[in-house]
Write a protein that holds these residues in place. Structure first.
Motif, PDB file in Angstrom:
ATOM      1  N   TYR A  62      -5.004  11.441  -3.532  1.00 58.59           N
ATOM      2  CA  TYR A  62      -5.536  10.076  -3.620  1.00 58.59           C
ATOM      3  C   TYR A  62      -6.799  10.068  -2.767  1.00 58.59           C
ATOM      4  CZ  TYR A  62      -1.106   8.380  -5.512  1.00 58.59           C
ATOM      5  OH  TYR A  62      -0.004   8.150  -6.293  1.00 58.59           O
ATOM      6  N   ILE A 106       0.870  -1.176   0.000  1.00 57.65           N
ATOM      7  CA  ILE A 106       0.000   0.000   0.000  1.00 57.65           C
ATOM      8  C   ILE A 106       0.906   1.225   0.000  1.00 57.65           C
ATOM      9  CG2 ILE A 106      -1.717   1.283   1.327  1.00 57.65           C
ATOM     10  CD1 ILE A 106      -2.665  -1.415   2.476  1.00 57.65           C
ATOM     11  N   SER A 107       0.656   2.177  -0.911  1.00 57.52           N
ATOM     12  CA  SER A 107       1.540   3.341  -1.039  1.00 57.52           C
ATOM     13  C   SER A 107       1.813   3.975   0.319  1.00 57.52           C
ATOM     14  CB  SER A 107       0.921   4.379  -1.967  1.00 57.52           C
ATOM     15  OG  SER A 107       0.984   3.916  -3.280  1.00 57.52           O
ATOM     16  N   PRO A 139       1.554  11.928   5.847  1.00 63.62           N
ATOM     17  CA  PRO A 139       0.551  10.882   6.029  1.00 63.62           C
ATOM     18  C   PRO A 139       0.318  10.110   4.739  1.00 63.62           C
ATOM     19  CG  PRO A 139      -0.549  12.995   5.710  1.00 63.62           C
ATOM     20  CD  PRO A 139       0.942  13.246   5.582  1.00 63.62           C
ATOM     21  N   ALA A 140       0.012   8.826   4.871  1.00 61.61           N
ATOM     22  CA  ALA A 140      -0.417   8.018   3.728  1.00 61.61           C
ATOM     23  C   ALA A 140      -1.639   7.219   4.185  1.00 61.61           C
ATOM     24  CB  ALA A 140       0.717   7.130   3.244  1.00 61.61           C
ATOM     25  N   TYR A 141      -2.027   6.177   3.438  1.00 59.82           N
ATOM     26  CA  TYR A 141      -3.247   5.434   3.762  1.00 59.82           C
ATOM     27  C   TYR A 141      -3.248   4.891   5.190  1.00 59.82           C
ATOM     28  CZ  TYR A 141      -4.203   5.318  -1.235  1.00 59.82           C
ATOM     29  OH  TYR A 141      -4.452   5.668  -2.520  1.00 59.82           O
ATOM     30  N   ASN A 142      -2.200   4.146   5.509  1.00 54.33           N
ATOM     31  CA  ASN A 142      -2.163   3.447   6.798  1.00 54.33           C
ATOM     32  C   ASN A 142      -0.827   3.656   7.483  1.00 54.33           C
ATOM     33  OD1 ASN A 142      -0.724   2.071   4.937  1.00 54.33           O
ATOM     34  ND2 ASN A 142      -1.456   0.035   5.490  1.00 54.33           N
ATOM     35  N   SER A 143      -0.104   4.693   7.067  1.00 58.56           N
ATOM     36  CA  SER A 143       1.204   4.949   7.670  1.00 58.56           C
ATOM     37  C   SER A 143       1.488   6.439   7.712  1.00 58.56           C
ATOM     38  CB  SER A 143       2.296   4.222   6.875  1.00 58.56           C
ATOM     39  OG  SER A 143       2.273   4.634   5.527  1.00 58.56           O
ATOM     40  N   PRO A 154       5.096   6.521   2.620  1.00 60.06           N
ATOM     41  CA  PRO A 154       6.190   7.486   2.405  1.00 60.06           C
ATOM     42  C   PRO A 154       7.526   6.858   1.981  1.00 60.06           C
ATOM     43  CG  PRO A 154       4.948   8.094   4.334  1.00 60.06           C
ATOM     44  CD  PRO A 154       4.430   6.748   3.909  1.00 60.06           C
ATOM     45  N   ASN A 183      -2.716  -3.110   7.832  1.00 64.13           N
ATOM     46  CA  ASN A 183      -2.262  -3.328   6.470  1.00 64.13           C
ATOM     47  C   ASN A 183      -3.388  -3.327   5.450  1.00 64.13           C
ATOM     48  OD1 ASN A 183      -0.207  -3.617   4.648  1.00 64.13           O
ATOM     49  ND2 ASN A 183      -0.215  -5.853   4.731  1.00 64.13           N
ATOM     50  N   GLU A 184      -4.270  -2.350   5.550  1.00 67.62           N
ATOM     51  CA  GLU A 184      -5.295  -2.250   4.517  1.00 67.62           C
ATOM     52  C   GLU A 184      -5.706  -0.795   4.341  1.00 67.62           C
ATOM     53  OE1 GLU A 184      -9.154  -3.867   5.781  1.00 67.62           O
ATOM     54  OE2 GLU A 184      -8.141  -4.468   7.625  1.00 67.62           O
ATOM     55  N   ILE A 185      -6.498  -0.566   3.304  1.00 63.07           N
ATOM     56  CA  ILE A 185      -6.974   0.788   3.035  1.00 63.07           C
ATOM     57  C   ILE A 185      -8.396   0.898   3.552  1.00 63.07           C
ATOM     58  CG2 ILE A 185      -7.586   2.433   1.230  1.00 63.07           C
ATOM     59  CD1 ILE A 185      -5.359   1.320  -0.465  1.00 63.07           C
ATOM     60  N   MET A 187      -4.101  10.949   0.912  1.00 64.06           N
ATOM     61  CA  MET A 187      -2.744  11.512   0.880  1.00 64.06           C
ATOM     62  C   MET A 187      -2.564  12.275  -0.421  1.00 64.06           C
ATOM     63  SD  MET A 187      -0.391   8.172   0.043  1.00 64.06           S
ATOM     64  CE  MET A 187      -0.444   7.383  -1.568  1.00 64.06           C
TER      65      MET A 187
END
Lengths: 328, 239
Positions: free
Chosen positions: B149, A242-243, B50-54, A245, B20-22, B140
Motif C-alpha cells: 500500500y 483505517i486498515s 506496521p500499518a498506516y497509523n498503528s 493489523p 487517526n489519519e493517513i 504496509m
C-alpha cells in the motif's frame, strides 16, 4: 533419513500438512497459518513423544483411506472422524502402535470437523519461511504447497527417541494408556470472546445483542475465515476504519452486517471494524465447528481469556512431563 | 515519542495506535516504534506488523514473566519503557530502500485508464505523468501476501475503488484507489483501478527473501514501453 510412512488410497476434500505456524513474516502479508485446532495438533504430537510443533496431518471431515508403509507409533486427536484400523475402531487421544500394511480408514462421522494424525518423528514436509505449514494461498510449504490427494505418499522424519521406543514397546503388548484428559466437548456452542479493538463502533443495541444472538457457521467458511449468519444483523455506528493489523480470532463486522472470524490463515491487516476477538483458548473449539453449526458468544475479560489460555497450555505441559517421567 | 494508545488485539498481540489519519508523519512514528521494539527485543517478543497509523506487537504469552494484573499489561509496560527510553542511536525510522519499479502504462495493461481519464477529467498522458513523477512510501504490505500500500498520490489522481471488484487481476498490475497506489503481487480478486503493469515479481516464493518491498521503502515508477516490458527478463516477469 526419510522413510515412506503412509500411502493415500482415498483422500477427502481438504487434508493438509500443518505445524505450529509461520512466525516473522506477518509484516509481509504472509499468514501465520498452522493447524487450525492448534490444541489438538499439539496434543497429538505430545502423546507420541514428538516435538509439539512437528508437522501433522490436518484432516477435514470426509472419507479417507491410508495404507501404512511401516510399523508406526501414531496418535489421532480432534474430531469429525472415527479412525478404524483394519476395520477395528481405535481410540482417539491415545498413542497407538500400528503394524506395517495396516489400512487406516476414516469414514464414520463424529462430532467436530477436523482430525489430526501425528506420527513419531513428525511428517516430512517442505519448509517455506521456516515452517512446514501448507499455505494454500501462495501454494508453498507442506506437501508441494497443496492439499493432499489420492496416490500421494508421505514420509516421516528422523529415528525414534528412547521415549518413543519405550512407548512402542509397551503398546506392542497392547497395553492401553489412560491419560484422563479433559476432552473438548465439540457440541459445546459457547465461544468466549473479548471486546475487540473497535467494540465501540457497534451501536449500543448491537453490543447488547452479542451475548444473546445465535450465529450459524456459513458454508462460505474456510481456513482463512468463518462467516457467521444470524437473523438479527449487527450494525456499526461507523465503518470508517483505517486498515490496521488483524489476527487469528479477530471478528470483523462487514458493511452488510455479517461477522467474519479470522482463522488460521487469517490475513494480516484489514479495514473492517474489529468488534470482537475470540479468546485463544476457544479458537480450537471454533475450528471444530462446521458449516451449519450454531454458536453463541460469551463476552469475557482479557484476564479471563489469558487465564483460560494458560490453563489449557499447562494441561499440555503437564501431560508432556508425565510422559517424559514415565517409567515403563 | 508521540502520544500513543496501546490496547490488546489478542492474548498474544498488542496494538499501538498513533492518531487517526493517513499521513507520512504518523507512519514515520509507526516505523520508529517498530525499529525500537525490534532492536530492544524483550523476552517473549515475536514480531511486529506496521500499518498506516498503528503497529501490532506479537509476543508469546507463555514466555512473559507476569508482573502486572495481566500479561498484556506487563508487556504494555515494557513497550512503553522501550518507546519512552532515550535511544540516541535511533533517530530515523531507518532501513529506507529506494526502489525503481518499471511500469508499462500501455492500454493493454492499463485497462482502467480510459474510464479514469473520463472520471478524473485528465488525459491518459497526464495520469501517467502524475503517477510516475512522485516518490511514494510503502505504508504496509498485506491483505494478500506482498501487496504494497503506497502513497500519497497527487490529489488530482484521488479516485474511488471500482464498484464491481474484478474476480481476477493479473500479477504485476499497478493500480490506484483513494489516495493510494498498489501492485498486485499475484493473480487475485481486486477492486483497484488498474493503470499499468510491472514486469517485476513482487513475490517470489523460490527466493530466500521472497519479497521485493517492505513497509518504509520508497518507490518510484519508471515508464517503460511495451517493447521494454516484453524484453524485461520475460521468463520471470509473470506467474
Amino acid at each position: 533419513m526419510h522413510k515412506p510412512i503412509i500411502h493415500i488410497e482415498q483422500c477427502g476434500f481438504l487434508t493438509t500438512l500443518q505445524d505450529a505456524g509461520r512466525n516473522n513474516y506477518l509484516q509481509y502479508g504472509i499468514s501465520k497459518g498452522g493447524a487450525i485446532d492448534m490444541y489438538a495438533a499439539k496434543l497429538a504430537n505430545i502423546l507420541i513423544g514428538n516435538n509439539e510443533e512437528a508437522a501433522v496431518l490436518e484432516i477435514t471431515q470426509s472419507p479417507h483411506r491410508f495404507r501404512l508403509l511401516k510399523d508406526s507409533l501414531i496418535a489421532f486427536v480432534g474430531g469429525g472422524l472415527q479412525p478404524a484400523i483394519n476395520n477395528q475402531p481405535v481410540s482417539l487421544h491415545q498413542p497407538l502402535f500400528i503394524k506395517k500394511d495396516s489400512v487406516i480408514e476414516l469414514k464414520k462421522q463424529l462430532p467436530g470437523f477436523r482430525l489430526y494424525m501425528a506420527v513419531a518423528g513428525g511428517f516430512e514436509a517442505e519448509k517455506f519461511l521456516n515452517s512446514s505449514s501448507t499455505d494454500l494461498l501462495i501454494k508453498a510449504g507442506g506437501f508441494e504447497g497443496r492439499a493432499l490427494k489420492k496416490e500421494d505418499t508421505l514420509e516421516t522424519n528422523a529415528a525414534s527417541t528412547s521415549l518413543q521406543q519405550q512407548l512402542a514397546a509397551v503398546l506392542k503388548t497392547s497395553t492401553k494408556f489412560k491419560f484422563n484428559l479433559t476432552e473438548l466437548n465439540f457440541q459445546e456452542q459457547t465461544i468466549r470472546v473479548m471486546q475487540g479493538v473497535e467494540w465501540n463502533c457497534l451501536t449500543t443495541d448491537s453490543q447488547q445483542k452479542i451475548n444473546t444472538t445465535a450465529f450459524t457457521v456459513s458454508p462460505q467458511s474456510n481456513r482463512m475465515g468463518y462467516r457467521l449468519k444470524s437473523e438479527t444483523l449487527l450494525t456499526a455506528q461507523s465503518f470508517d476504519i483505517i486498515s490496521s493489523p488483524v489476527t487469528q480470532g479477530t471478528v470483523q463486522l462487514t458493511s452488510s452486517g455479517e461477522l467474519i472470524v479470522l482463522m488460521a490463515d487469517a490475513q494480516t491487516v484489514g479495514g473492517y471494524p474489529r468488534v470482537l476477538q475470540v479468546i485463544a483458548a476457544d479458537l480450537p473449539l471454533l475450528a471444530q465447528k462446521k458449516p451449519g453449526d450454531l454458536i453463541q458468544f460469551d463476552i469475557v475479560s482479557l484476564q479471563e481469556a489469558e487465564d483460560a489460555f494458560l490453563k489449557q497450555q499447562s494441561a499440555l505441559k503437564h501431560l508432556k512431563t508425565r510422559l517424559n517421567n514415565m517409567s515403563v | 515519542m508521540t502520544e500513543c494508545t496501546i490496547i490488546s488485539l489478542s492474548e498474544s498481540a498488542l496494538l499501538i495506535s498513533f492518531g487517526n489519519e493517513i499521513n507520512l508523519q504518523l507512519h514515520d512514528e509507526v516505523m520508529k516504534a517498530k525499529k525500537l521494539i525490534e532492536e530492544m527485543k524483550f523476552e517473549g517478543f515475536i514480531e511486529t506488523v506496521p500499518a498506516y497509523n498503528s503497529l501490532a506487537v506479537y509476543y508469546n504469552p507463555l514466555l512473559i514473566e507476569q508482573k502486572e494484573k495481566t500479561i498484556a499489561l506487563t508487556v504494555e509496560k515494557k513497550i512503553r519503557e522501550i518507546l519512552n527510553g532515550n535511544n540516541p542511536t535511533i533517530k530515523q525510522s531507518g532501513n529506507q530502500t529506494q526502489m525503481i519499479i518499471p511500469v508499462c502504462y500501455d492500454d493493454e495493461f492499463g485497462i482502467d485508464l480510459d474510464e479514469l481519464s473520463q472520471a478524473l477529467q485528465l488525459s491518459k498522458e497526464e495520469i501517467i505523468q502524475l503517477h510516475s513523477s512522485r516518490t511514494y512510501k510503502v505504508f504496509m504490505t498485506g491483505f494478500t501476501p506482498g501487496f504494497p500500500y503506497m502513497g500519497i498520490l497527487d490529489e488530482k489522481l484521488i479516485t474511488k475503488r471500482k464498484t464491481q471488484p474484478r474476480l481476477k487481476v493479473d500479477a504485476g498490475a499497478v493500480a490506484i484507489a483513494g489516495n493510494q497506489t498498489g501492485i498486485y503481487p499475484s493473480a487475485t480478486p481486486g477492486g483497484w483501478n488498474i493503470i499499468g503493469r510491472t514486469p517485476l515479481k513482487l513475490l517470489d516464493t523460490t527466493k530466500a527473501n521472497p519479497f521485493l518491498l517492505k513497509a518504509g521503502d520508497e518507490v518510484k515508477f519508471e515508464v517503460i514501453t511495451k517493447d521494454e516490458f516484453e524484453n524485461y527478463a520475460p521468463s520471470d516477469a509473470l506467474v
